[in-house]
Design an enzyme around this catalytic site. Structure first.
Site, PDB file in Angstrom:
ATOM      1  N   HIS A 174     -22.212  71.354  47.440  1.00  0.00           N
ATOM      2  CA  HIS A 174     -21.256  70.408  46.726  1.00  0.00           C
ATOM      3  C   HIS A 174     -21.887  68.866  46.971  1.00  0.00           C
ATOM      4  CE1 HIS A 174     -18.886  70.353  50.731  1.00  0.00           C
ATOM      5  NE2 HIS A 174     -18.657  69.112  50.341  1.00  0.00           N
ATOM      6  N   ASP A 220     -22.490  77.392  50.122  1.00  0.00           N
ATOM      7  CA  ASP A 220     -22.592  76.114  50.049  1.00  0.00           C
ATOM      8  C   ASP A 220     -23.631  75.306  50.550  1.00  0.00           C
ATOM      9  OD1 ASP A 220     -21.741  73.525  49.163  1.00  0.00           O
ATOM     10  OD2 ASP A 220     -19.715  73.636  49.803  1.00  0.00           O
ATOM     11  N   SER A 233     -19.271  67.365  55.735  1.00  0.00           N
ATOM     12  CA  SER A 233     -20.010  68.538  54.968  1.00  0.00           C
ATOM     13  C   SER A 233     -21.468  68.318  55.159  1.00  0.00           C
ATOM     14  CB  SER A 233     -19.588  68.146  53.414  1.00  0.00           C
ATOM     15  OG  SER A 233     -18.337  68.825  53.404  1.00  0.00           O
TER      16      SER A 233
HETATM   17  N1  ARG Z   1     -13.064  70.522  50.260  1.00  0.00           N
HETATM   18  C1  ARG Z   1     -14.591  70.437  50.412  1.00  0.00           C
HETATM   19  C2  ARG Z   1     -14.582  68.940  50.814  1.00  0.00           C
HETATM   20  O1  ARG Z   1     -13.669  68.266  51.157  1.00  0.00           O
HETATM   21  C3  ARG Z   1     -15.405  70.812  49.385  1.00  0.00           C
HETATM   22  C4  ARG Z   1     -15.157  70.188  48.268  1.00  0.00           C
HETATM   23  C5  ARG Z   1     -15.966  70.275  46.867  1.00  0.00           C
HETATM   24  N2  ARG Z   1     -15.685  71.435  46.091  1.00  0.00           N
HETATM   25  C6  ARG Z   1     -14.828  71.729  45.224  1.00  0.00           C
HETATM   26  N3  ARG Z   1     -14.366  73.013  44.671  1.00  0.00           N
HETATM   27  N4  ARG Z   1     -14.092  70.522  44.868  1.00  0.00           N
HETATM   28  O2  ARG Z   1     -15.649  68.350  50.391  1.00  0.00           O
HETATM   29  N1  ASP Z   2     -15.315  69.425  52.456  1.00  0.00           N
HETATM   30  C1  ASP Z   2     -15.546  68.000  53.397  1.00  0.00           C
HETATM   31  C2  ASP Z   2     -16.759  67.404  52.961  1.00  0.00           C
HETATM   32  O1  ASP Z   2     -17.182  67.223  52.084  1.00  0.00           O
HETATM   33  C3  ASP Z   2     -15.344  68.512  54.873  1.00  0.00           C
HETATM   34  C4  ASP Z   2     -13.971  68.592  55.200  1.00  0.00           C
HETATM   35  O2  ASP Z   2     -13.123  67.762  54.750  1.00  0.00           O
HETATM   36  O3  ASP Z   2     -13.685  69.403  56.237  1.00  0.00           O
HETATM   37  O4  ASP Z   2     -17.170  66.377  53.903  1.00  0.00           O
END
Ligand code: ARG
Ligand code: ASP
Length: 728
Positions: free
Chosen positions: A87, A223, A663
């Site tokens: 991502h 990921d 991330s």
């Molecule tokens: N929750 C994760 C973060 O905050 C992954 C976000 C990307 N993935 C998604 N399905 N939107 O970055």
């Molecule tokens: N998914 C988040 C990021 O892209 C990580 C988190 O918020 O735990 O940095």
């Protein structure tokens, strides 16, 4: 500055007496030796603080970097190979994708150096060293100064520090406040500008589970993506050139094939963005009662409209999947945060703390003189700040974000706003050269915009947003065009939208491009009288004159209170070791591999396996469509050396404190080897940005063996493993 000296002495004298505890904390690498290493070793860490951060020797920090704007990545070979999340690389992978080479869908693997793909604009940033410069930043600052004077003094001191450092290095230099401006650090960084795409799994692996599984455990997302840093012949940063060579790093992570067991010690080392651990109860109240519920309600509508259209039409799915993913990401986190904070009784806990704090303040004449009114003044400020914060967030959510024209609100209004600068420049009579520059930019923007624009979707969202703003904000926070909407359309939003969308030139790509081919005064007049552009102006006027100035002023006042309250909390809890809130600088957190109990009668194990991917398989559902090749490997149990007792692990959780920006961070075991790549947090613990709860907060990592399995067995790019140092 008495308070600052106090923190210094506190660090100096308490360093050897007290050490921090595991789980909660985003620790400063420079201070690990003083504050954490003892406790880390007690928890199983086998190396030294010098192995983590050192300026004389190479250390782990030399293998960790900021990837692009907001992620972390780490080196996994001595030939500049780095790993981050899928991502995090998503936008780059998408940019290289066309109908013929759809790397998002099919994945991408460079089979040799020549096949690696350059990414203009993408950088990675390493921390060379950091230094506490609080004394210099504060020199000349007195308590008698007002905030403005104080700020000017600080900024001029910072400018001096930066200039001094720049005189002796070619590095990037900046100074950042920590502990809400009670301490300052100088950060010296090296930025590499030639970073190439090496490999990415198909989205069906790298984004498996999509927004449905996002922020959730159990998780089965592969990921990750691979890039390589290139340097000039002296191993220094340079712009892209075919002559560049792979960067030779001072340090990289050996990759462990051993996996993790419950209670194993883990480090996450990366670039957390923002946390708010020391805010007063008023802040929690504001977010959970005023801000989040309203933003969630707006996004509910947007997502419902987008998802319905995406389900109906595959073209709209491609156009809107990145938009809906980014809208959904914070939306889902906010919902989780409210739940988590409520379950933790965060508000009551803060209130109790404030009560104890006030009693302490009032028990001594000296603290009473300094802090007696702090909380009551804070509360008064929040009453007004909350109003303006809501107005600010609401307008930006409904229409657009001025600084970035983030395509999240009403797309057409936001897009038309991009022409604001051009209109101004032509009217001012700027030179053709200057105008040309912005016109070229706008041409690119225009083409990109329409590629991902679906008018019926946008129009439905526009109607929904007009209604939301009307029903939820007072008239003082509504743009002037609402007067017309009320009096001439009697709140008939559909009718109003139809008129506007019928008359605007901005729904016609050809007309917009025509204007841009050689913009004349008459064209500029056309834009200025365009009904969508007029909406933009009306919103812009409201935002720039009525909302932002006051919001900004209040935010400035809040900064001052935050600084005082932070210092006061440190005096109040003099036995506690504090970590500063995240501020996008390099931090280390440490914890243990551990499952958790999300709710009554349920216990979550610490790892997931490929079994779970197959269980979720459903070709009908976009997010759960497992690639055939993966199913074959599963059917044959063909996991090579990446399995553990016949099982192929996919993800695992631990108690490390992380946030957005973490991330892609390396997850490191007690020996200093890479066991995983951090990518998310579990739903029940996402309130950790405001209050950490070791029972519920879990970071989610990709098991590095699953990444190796995908590279080797699934993609047949096993040659990439040859440059890694694998630890059996
Ligand atoms: N929750 C994760 C973060 O905050 C992954 C976000 C990307 N993935 C998604 N399905 N939107 O970055
Ligand atoms: N998914 C988040 C990021 O892209 C990580 C988190 O918020 O735990 O940095």
């Amino acid at each position: 500055m008495k308070r600052v000296t106090l923190i210094f002495t506190w660090i100096l004298i308490t360093g050897s007496l007290l050490t921090a505890r595991a789980d909660e904390g985003l620790w400063i690498p420079l201070l690990i030796e003083q504050l954490n290493i003892q406790n880390m070793q007690e928890n199983g860490f086998k190396l030294t603080a010098d192995n983590i951060y050192s300026i004389n020797n190479s250390s782990m920090k030399d293998a960790v970097m900021i990837f692009g704007g907001g992620c972390t990545a780490e080196l996994i070979s001595d030939e500049g190979l780095i790993i981050t999340n899928h991502h995090c690389g998503y936008r780059r992978i998408q940019q290289h994708s066309t109908m013929d080479h759809d790397y998002l869908t099919n994945g991408f693997w460079a089979m040799s150096g020549e096949e690696e793909l350059p990414n203009p604009g993408l950088t990675v940033t390493f921390l060379k060293w950091m230094e506490d410069v609080t004394d210099t930043v504060m020199s000349g600052v007195t308590n008698a100064m007002n905030e403005q004077r104080r700020d000017e003094m600080i900024q001029s001191n910072i400018a001096g520090i930066i200039q001094n450092t720049l005189d002796s290095t070619h590095y990037k230099v900046h100074v950042e406040p920590f502990f809400a401006g009670n301490q300052y650090f100088l950060l010296v960084e090296e930025v590499f500008r030639d970073v190439r795409l090496v490999g990415a799994p198909p989205s069906a692996i790298g984004k498996f589970g999509g927004d449905t599984d996002n922020w959730m455990w159990p998780r089965h997302t592969g990921d990750f993506s691979l890039f390589r840093i290139y340097a000039d012949s002296n191993n220094l940063p340079t712009d892209f050139s075919p002559d560049n060579v792979p960067y030779k790093p001072a340090e990289y992570f050996p990759v462990s094939l051993k996996g993790v067991q419950p209670d194993d010690f883990t480090i996450v080392f990366g670039y957390p963005g923002r946390t708010y651990e020391y805010v007063p109860s008023y802040h929690i109240k504001m977010l959970t009662e005023d801000i989040y519920p309203r933003l969630i309600a707006i996004r509910d509508q947007k997502l419902e409209i987008m998802n319905r259209d995406m389900d109906k039409d595959p073209k709209v799915r491609i156009q809107y999947s990145a938009k809906s993913a980014s809208i959904s990401n914070s939306w889902k986190r906010w919902i989780g945060e409210i739940k988590g904070l409520n379950k933790l009784h965060a508000l009551e806990k803060k209130e109790k703390f404030e009560n104890d704090f006030q009693n302490w303040v009032d028990s001594d004449p000296e603290t009473k003189a300094k802090y007696h009114n702090l909380l009551s003044d804070y509360e008064k400020l929040y009453a007004r700040y909350a109003q303006y914060r809501l107005a600010n967030d609401y307008i930006r959510e409904v229409f657009y974000r001025k600084e970035v024209f983030y395509r999240n609100g009403t797309e057409l209004v936001s897009f038309s706003g991009r022409f604001h600068k051009l209109v101004q420049m032509v009217e001012k009579g700027d030179s053709d050269e200057k105008i040309n520059e912005i016109v070229e930019d706008l041409k690119k923007t225009t083409i990109n915009f329409y590629k991902n624009y679906n008018l019926p979707t946008d129009k439905k969202i526009f109607v929904a947003m007009l209604r939301m703003l009307d029903e939820n904000m007072g008239t003082e926070f509504q743009p002037s065009f609402y007067i017309n909407l009320y009096s001439n359309y009697h709140d008939n939003y559909e009718k109003y939208a139809s008129r506007i969308y019928k008359k605007t030139l901005f729904v016609h790509q050809d007309q917009v491009l025509e204007i841009l081919s050689s913009p004349k005064k008459s064209d500029i007049n056309k834009i200025k009288n365009d009904p969508v552009y007029l909406l933009f102006e009306s919103v812009d006027d409201l935002y720039s004159s009525k909302i932002f100035p006051e919001y900004n002023r209040l935010a400035g006042d809040l900064n001052k209170f935050n600084r005082l309250y932070m210092a006061a909390q440190m005096e109040f809890q003099e036995d506690k070791i504090f970590y500063p809130d995240a501020n996008s600088t390099l931090r280390l957190s440490y914890g243990k591999v551990k499952g958790y109990k999300p709710r009554d009668a349920v216990y979550y194990k610490f790892y997931t396996t490929i079994e779970g991917i197959i269980e979720k398989d459903n070709p009908e559902i976009y997010d759960y469509n497992v690639p055939d090749k993966l199913k074959e490997l599963f059917a044959k149990n063909d996991y090579g050396r990446y399995a553990e007792n016949g099982e192929l692990h996919v993800c695992f959780i631990a108690t490390n404190h992380t946030t957005g920006g973490n991330s892609g961070s390396p997850v490191i075991n007690a020996e200093g080897h890479l066991v995983g790549v951090n990518f998310d947090r579990a739903w029940e613990g996402v309130m950790s940005d405001l209050m950490f709860n070791p029972d519920q907060c879990r970071n989610i990592s990709l098991d590095i063996r699953y990444a190796l399995f995908i590279i080797d067995k699934f993609a047949g790019a096993g040659y990439l493993l040859e440059e890694m140092e694998l630890v059996e």
